[in-house]
Write an enzyme that holds these catalytic residues in place. Structure first.
Site, PDB file in Angstrom:
ATOM      1  N   GLU A  54      -4.922   3.963   6.122  1.00 18.28           N
ATOM      2  CA  GLU A  54      -4.792   3.793   4.832  1.00 18.28           C
ATOM      3  C   GLU A  54      -5.101   4.981   3.780  1.00 18.28           C
ATOM      4  OE1 GLU A  54      -5.541  -0.544   2.556  1.00 18.28           O
ATOM      5  OE2 GLU A  54      -6.456   0.890   1.254  1.00 18.28           O
ATOM      6  N   ARG A  93       0.874  -1.330   0.041  1.00 14.27           N
ATOM      7  CA  ARG A  93      -0.024  -0.112  -0.072  1.00 14.27           C
ATOM      8  C   ARG A  93       0.814   1.261   0.060  1.00 14.27           C
ATOM      9  NH1 ARG A  93      -2.322  -3.602  -1.234  1.00 14.27           N
ATOM     10  NH2 ARG A  93      -4.497  -4.334  -0.215  1.00 14.27           N
ATOM     11  N   SER A 104     -10.840  -0.315   2.746  1.00 10.44           N
ATOM     12  CA  SER A 104     -10.056  -0.654   4.202  1.00 10.44           C
ATOM     13  C   SER A 104      -9.849   0.698   4.774  1.00 10.44           C
ATOM     14  CB  SER A 104      -8.682  -1.382   3.886  1.00 10.44           C
ATOM     15  OG  SER A 104      -9.134  -2.592   3.283  1.00 10.44           O
TER      16      SER A 104
END
Ligand SMILES: Cc1cc2nc3c(=O)[nH]c(=O)nc-3n(C[C@H](O)[C@H](O)[C@H](O)COP(=O)(O)OP(=O)(O)OC[C@H]3O[C@@H](n4cnc5c(N)ncnc54)[C@H](O)[C@@H]3O)c2cc1C
Length: 331
Positions: A326, A161, A233
């Site tokens: 995130e 990520r 998420s």
């Protein structure tokens, strides 16, 4: 390019937010126009795709551009693979479907991820055992000094990520170059997907069948942002040392080898921490996937951040593991 004040910002979190200035980039020359405007007015410049990985404050300073450059162009083709350059404004899921229909494979595990092609390398989108970094050859950008260049895959610093693009907010991604296979290569190492594929009445699933299974799995557990506003998420899966991983395993947590360390499941931490399905006002953790924080209606940025802080604080108090956001926060 039409640049206007108080520009409304599209996002999947249902947040009302306006940029000080904004407009849509539809072609390469718009990037230069936007950069000129930002420089002349001493503004920062940010690009957004669909706003499916951002938390927006009610007012966002500077110039915010919606990326809308289209186009899927074959650069090079052989009997085995195709090199394809895709405009940053192309809708990600449409690229996945289009590539399947043209017999180009590799993106199927990433079906139904919301957002634009230009944002895909930014956080190195990933799902069901595949990360987009595996398919990218290069990313075409215009940098803050107005230079157009390609960042080769090896220089993108792709990680879980993350990528070099997260640290370079003044780079505008205008297109992404992918190498896709013309021969089906099935990636089924992700246990949940493997289980579903094994249940199909075929010995060898096709890439289209893999995409269909991924879509069905995602629809089964993730809220559709059009119905329940969310950004997927909300926290990254924490990467921890072997010592922490062992201690967590002793408590019954899953830990997966990840590079030099171990990856814990943020969803499991939030679930065991008692937050699955918990709602405070208009904000809550989704009951089928607690890693997703949902805006059930009127929640504003501050409400979401406050709820998320409570979740992270509670998980830390219970397990001494820090959860990290995130999505990016824009103010
Ligand atoms: C229901 C749901 C499920 C999701 N599932 C997944 C998943 O499985 N895996 C996953 O990895 N993600 C997932 N996400 C997160 C999200 O879909 C991805 O991060 C997606 O790539 C974001 O695309 P976007 O166009 O909406 O980006 P935005 O939210 O608009 O932007 C995200 C970031 O990228 C930057 N950016 C965007 N475009 C450009 C550009 N052209 N140039 C420079 N910078 C740019 C922005 O400034 C921002 O920092 C999910 C989100 C939702 C809502």
């Amino acid at each position: 390019m039409n640049i206007q004040p108080e520009y409304p910002l599209e996002n999947t979190f249902g947040l009302t937010s306006r940029a000080q200035w904004g407009g849509a980039i539809e072609q390469l020359t718009d990037v230069a126009a936007a950069q000129d405007f930002a420089e002349k007015n001493n503004l920062s410049m940010t690009c957004l795709g669909a706003g499916s990985n951002v938390i927006l404050q009610p007012k966002v300073a500077g110039l915010v551009c919606s990326m809308r450059i289209e186009g899927i162009n074959v650069v090079e083709e052989s009997s085995e693979s195709v090199l394809v350059e895709v405009g940053a404004g192309v809708v990600w899921h449409e690229l996945v479907m289009e590539s399947l229909s043209r017999g180009w494979f590799g993106l199927e595990n990433l079906a139904l991820i919301p957002g634009s092609v230009g944002a895909a390398p930014v956080q190195n989108i990933g799902a069901y055992g595949v990360e987009v970094a595996q398919l990218i050859v290069g990313v075409n950008i215009v940098d803050g000094l107005r230079e157009s260049r390609q960042i080769a895959q090896k220089d993108c610093q792709f990680a879980y990520r993350s990528s070099v693009f997260k640290a370079q907010p003044d780079w505008t991604i205008v297109s992404v170059v992918f190498r896709l296979s013309k021969l089906p290569v099935i990636e089924n190492s992700y246990p949940e997907l493997q289980r579903v594929l094994q249940g199909l009445p075929v010995a060898e699933p096709s890439p289209q069948e893999v995409a269909d299974c991924v879509i069905a799995l995602r629809r089964g557990k993730l809220p559709d942002p059009a119905e329940f506003a969310n950004v997927g998420s909300f926290f990254k899966n924490p990467i921890v040392t072997i010592e922490v991983a062992r201690a967590m395993q002793a408590l019954g947590f899953k830990a997966f080898v990840h590079g030099q360390g171990y990856k814990l499941s943020a969803a499991q931490l939030i679930d065991r921490g008692g937050w699955k399905g918990v709602r405070q006002g208009d904000v809550g953790c989704w009951s089928q996937q607690p890693l997703v924080i949902v805006n059930f209606g009127g929640a504003q940025c501050a409400d979401i951040l406050s709820f998320a802080k409570d979740v992270a604080h509670s998980v830390f108090e219970q397990y001494q593991v820090q959860l990290e956001l995130e999505p990016s926060l824009l103010s």
